[in-house]
Design a protein around this motif. Structure first.
Motif, mmCIF file in Angstrom:
data_model
loop_
_atom_site.group_PDB
_atom_site.id
_atom_site.type_symbol
_atom_site.label_atom_id
_atom_site.label_comp_id
_atom_site.label_asym_id
_atom_site.label_seq_id
_atom_site.Cartn_x
_atom_site.Cartn_y
_atom_site.Cartn_z
ATOM 1 N N UNK A 67 0.841 -1.202 0.000
ATOM 2 C CA UNK A 67 0.000 0.000 0.000
ATOM 3 C C UNK A 67 0.870 1.245 0.000
ATOM 4 N N UNK A 68 0.389 2.297 -0.639
ATOM 5 C CA UNK A 68 1.131 3.551 -0.685
ATOM 6 C C UNK A 68 0.661 4.517 0.389
ATOM 7 N N UNK A 69 1.551 5.370 0.883
ATOM 8 C CA UNK A 69 1.164 6.326 1.936
ATOM 9 C C UNK A 69 0.165 7.375 1.470
ATOM 10 N N UNK A 70 0.083 7.617 0.165
ATOM 11 C CA UNK A 70 -0.824 8.659 -0.323
ATOM 12 C C UNK A 70 -2.268 8.366 0.067
ATOM 13 N N UNK A 71 -2.652 7.100 0.046
ATOM 14 C CA UNK A 71 -4.032 6.758 0.402
ATOM 15 C C UNK A 71 -4.315 7.062 1.865
ATOM 16 N N UNK A 72 -3.323 6.835 2.721
ATOM 17 C CA UNK A 72 -3.486 7.112 4.147
ATOM 18 C C UNK A 72 -3.579 8.610 4.389
ATOM 19 N N UNK A 73 -2.711 9.381 3.749
ATOM 20 C CA UNK A 73 -2.690 10.824 3.952
ATOM 21 C C UNK A 73 -3.963 11.480 3.441
ATOM 22 N N UNK A 74 -4.557 10.904 2.412
ATOM 23 C CA UNK A 74 -5.766 11.496 1.837
ATOM 24 C C UNK A 74 -7.009 11.118 2.626
ATOM 25 N N UNK A 75 -7.113 9.859 3.058
ATOM 26 C CA UNK A 75 -8.339 9.385 3.727
ATOM 27 C C UNK A 75 -7.986 8.169 4.571
ATOM 28 N N UNK A 76 -7.663 8.402 5.841
ATOM 29 C CA UNK A 76 -7.238 7.309 6.713
ATOM 30 C C UNK A 76 -8.360 6.292 6.903
ATOM 31 N N UNK A 77 -9.569 6.787 7.133
ATOM 32 C CA UNK A 77 -10.691 5.865 7.345
ATOM 33 C C UNK A 77 -10.920 4.996 6.113
ATOM 34 N N UNK A 78 -10.857 5.614 4.941
ATOM 35 C CA UNK A 78 -11.037 4.864 3.708
ATOM 36 C C UNK A 78 -9.917 3.867 3.482
ATOM 37 N N UNK A 79 -8.690 4.274 3.842
ATOM 38 C CA UNK A 79 -7.547 3.370 3.682
ATOM 39 C C UNK A 79 -7.683 2.158 4.598
ATOM 40 N N UNK A 80 -8.151 2.391 5.822
ATOM 41 C CA UNK A 80 -8.337 1.272 6.752
ATOM 42 C C UNK A 80 -9.444 0.343 6.272
#
Length: 677
Positions: A650-663
């Motif tokens: 997984x890339x960090x960009x997804x976490x930085x943009x939307x943590x809930x969505x990434x989880x």
């Protein structure tokens, strides 16, 4: 003989004009709206621009005249004035203030004086009149808290604007938060979105880009939901600034393009469009896309002239000149840049002149005209000294005011100020000597070495401003709670960054730094129910309980308002849930006592061990903690959400943009711990 048989008979001209007049009057009558409906719509949905809203109010079918009841005139004139403040429309504000003064002088309008004072604060802020705003703020603060939530929201918002103008950011932030909360309680969503802009202003002044971006996103979401187009455009302008400062050029570009989309064809949004066009011009210059830069600069020039914005005009002209010079037409471009600088000088923008001169140095350096670059650099040095001197005096005055409040002894005040002045002047003289020494060396160097020295001198010249600006911010502790403040936190994280970079691979686990961001739940209710003195006691108790929990090598930081950060060197992700649970337990196991009343305290938290992935910046780690905190708030409060790891692949960009969505998508592992029941 002419054929008139098939020719239609034309009605007389008089009858045509009468019919047209009747038709127009019917159309106007149909378009006119009751004043109450307009005001309610503005409260609920905002407006496309302040100008259009003002024109809409002025065309109301029952617009109150001078003989109307005072309360109707008051509501009408206050609405006009607030729109004028939001849109920076000085003439409309002066007209509304004159009408309010007339009402206040009659003695028939008791609230008129209070609203007049409130709006004069807005006028002083619009004019950047620091001297005028200080006594006005004292009077406005003394009005207390009346039962009218609409007035209270605006009063707190104006107090926040005023203290922000005076660089009193902590106070401005607290007032701004209360203003937004009051507007929410009053169910005034447009005012809530508008007042969020004050919070953004304070966060930007504090260089707290994470918090600023969070408020911008909330402001845009609210404005979009209610259809408040002007607030949407303002939020996007601010977002573009943050993205630009963080070197996120694609996001900056998208935000600016969104501003143009929102303001397209909309009267009264010229200032916002002008800013967007000017910044797009600078964006394309940076990318070497000079034709696009010139196109946007020309559009920005036209808008700046229409709006009478001399500073905006100066930057637009200079941007066009920079693009021309960089594309090969150096002399033509420099002539325009000189014109832009002269425009800024006429407008009195010394800081802006410095920026424009610095860009001239860049252009001349790029063109290989090093002697001319040096001549412009001399002007930069001289003007920077003048600006720095003024800022130094401003810092000393700020210290004087602080010491006169906190230290009643005149001798301590005199000695402290003398030391501060001496240190500032010694630093300034030292840097000026170094600057001129550098200039002297440059004159002796060959043209091949001039470029390097120009860069060194510019960096040192900027350091001169930074050194003197630091005079106004000497303390590393929060004055209310006694824990560390944001300034010390940034220094501490810079030290930890150096430690982490120096670790070897087999000791990475020792280099982790745990970050836990905590926010007191329902702090607004505590202030509203028990008073602000009780709120201060709660903050002190939270700081004391957290300080008792952590180790000697750890740090407790007041991040701002009711937010605190725990800095835990050597703490890895697996240890975060344990520490977060202890922190929630320490805060919530006993109420805070104030004036014989027990105040229950709960908190929400977000946690991360930095670095959570290779080369992660601590600012990004704090952003993730903030997103985790938001999840705790929306998930029911009194809990901590801990970021455990980024899943493989997984890339960090997804976490930085939307943590809930990434989880939810399985890209990030989170662990939630609950606080005491």
């Amino acid at each position: 003989m002419p054929d008139t048989h098939n020719r239609r008979r034309q009605p007389p001209l008089g009858r045509m004009l009468l019919a047209a007049l009747l038709w127009a009057m019917a159309g106007l009558a149909a378009a006119a709206e009751p004043l109450a409906s307009i005001l309610e719509d503005i409260d609920r949905h905002g407006y496309s621009s302040p100008l259009l809203a003002i024109e809409r109010l002025q065309s109301a079918m029952d617009r109150p005249g001078r003989d109307a009841p005072a309360d109707q005139q008051l509501r009408y004139q206050v609405a006009l004035a607030l729109l004028a403040v939001h849109g920076g429309r000085k003439q409309e504000l002066e007209t509304a203030l004159a009408q309010l003064k007339r009402l206040a002088d009659t003695g028939d309008c008791a609230p008129c004086g209070a609203y007049l004072l409130l709006l004069r604060v807005g006028q002083a802020d619009m004019n950047k009149d620091r001297a005028a705003i200080q006594p006005l703020l004292a009077q406005l603060a003394a009005l207390g808290q009346p039962g009218d939530l609409r007035f209270e929201a605006e009063r707190l918002g104006m107090l926040a604007r005023g203290h922000a103008l005076l660089d009193e950011d902590e106070l401005a932030l607290r007032l701004g938060l209360r203003a937004v909360e009051t507007a929410e309680r009053a169910r005034l969503p447009a005012a809530e979105a508008r007042l969020m802009n004050v919070l953004v202003r304070v966060h930007l002044a504090r260089a707290d880009m994470t918090s600023a971006l969070r408020v911008m996103q909330d402001s845009y979401a609210l404005a979009e939901r209610i259809g408040f187009r002007y607030a949407m455009a303002q939020a996007r302008i601010n977002q573009s600034y943050v993205h630009g400062s963080q070197k996120q050029e694609d996001k900056e570009y998208q935000a600016l393009r969104e501003v143009l989309r929102i303001t397209d064809g909309m009267a009264g949004t010229g200032v916002l469009e002008q800013i967007a066009r000017s910044n797009l011009s600078a964006y394309h210059i940076h990318r070497g896309e000079y034709a696009q830069a010139i196109q946007h600069a020309l559009a920005a020039e036209r808008l700046a002239r229409q709006e009478g914005d001399e500073i905006g005009l100066a930057f637009s002209i200079s941007n066009r000149g920079s693009a021309l010079a960089r594309s090969g037409r150096v002399d033509d471009g420099l002539a325009l840049m000189k014109l832009g600088m002269e425009t800024a000088e006429r407008a009195g923008g010394r800081r802006e002149v410095l920026d424009l001169l610095s860009e001239q140095v860049n252009v001349l350096e790029r063109a290989g005209r090093y002697r001319e670059a040096l001549a412009v650099l001399r002007r930069v040095v001289a003007l920077s000294g003048e600006v720095t001197s003024a800022e130094r005096e401003k810092a000393i005055l700020a210290l004087q005011e602080r010491f006169s409040t906190e230290r009643k002894t005149r001798e301590i005040e005199r000695l402290s100020l003398s030391n501060a002045r001496a240190e500032a002047e010694v630093a300034a003289r030292a840097w000026q000597q170094r600057l001129w020494a550098a200039v002297a060396v440059v004159l002796l160097l060959s043209a091949a070495l001039l470029v390097q020295w120009l860069r060194v001198v510019r960096r040192r010249n900027q350091a001169l401003v930074v050194d003197n600006a630091a005079l106004a911010s000497q303390s590393v502790h929060d004055p209310l709670t006694g824990v560390f403040n944001r300034r010390h936190f940034e220094q501490l994280m810079a030290q930890q960054e150096a430690v982490i970079q120096g670790r070897t691979r087999n000791r990475d686990h020792q280099a982790a730094v745990g970050l836990i961001l905590l926010d007191v739940d329902h702090f607004k209710r505590i202030n509203d129910s028990y008073g602000h003195a009780a709120g201060d006691e709660v903050l002190k108790a939270v700081a004391a309980r957290l300080s008792a929990l952590v180790r000697d090598q750890d740090a407790v930081v007041r991040w701002g308002g009711e937010e605190f950060v725990l800095v835990l060197p050597g703490t890895v992700a697996d240890g975060l849930p344990v520490i977060a649970a202890k922190a929630l337990e320490a805060l919530g196991r006993e109420p805070v006592l104030h004036d014989g009343r027990a105040i229950p305290v709960r908190a929400s938290a977000g946690a991360i061990a930095w670095p959570a992935w290779p080369a992660q910046k601590w600012t990004d780690a704090l952003h993730v903690a903030d997103l985790a905190l938001y999840m705790s708030k929306t998930g029911g409060r009194n809990r901590a959400t801990c970021f455990m790891r980024l899943q493989e692949g997984s890339g960090p960009a997804t976490v930085l943009a939307d943590l809930a969505g990434a989880a939810e998508a399985g890209n990030a592992a989170l662990q939630v711990v609950s606080g005491p029941a």
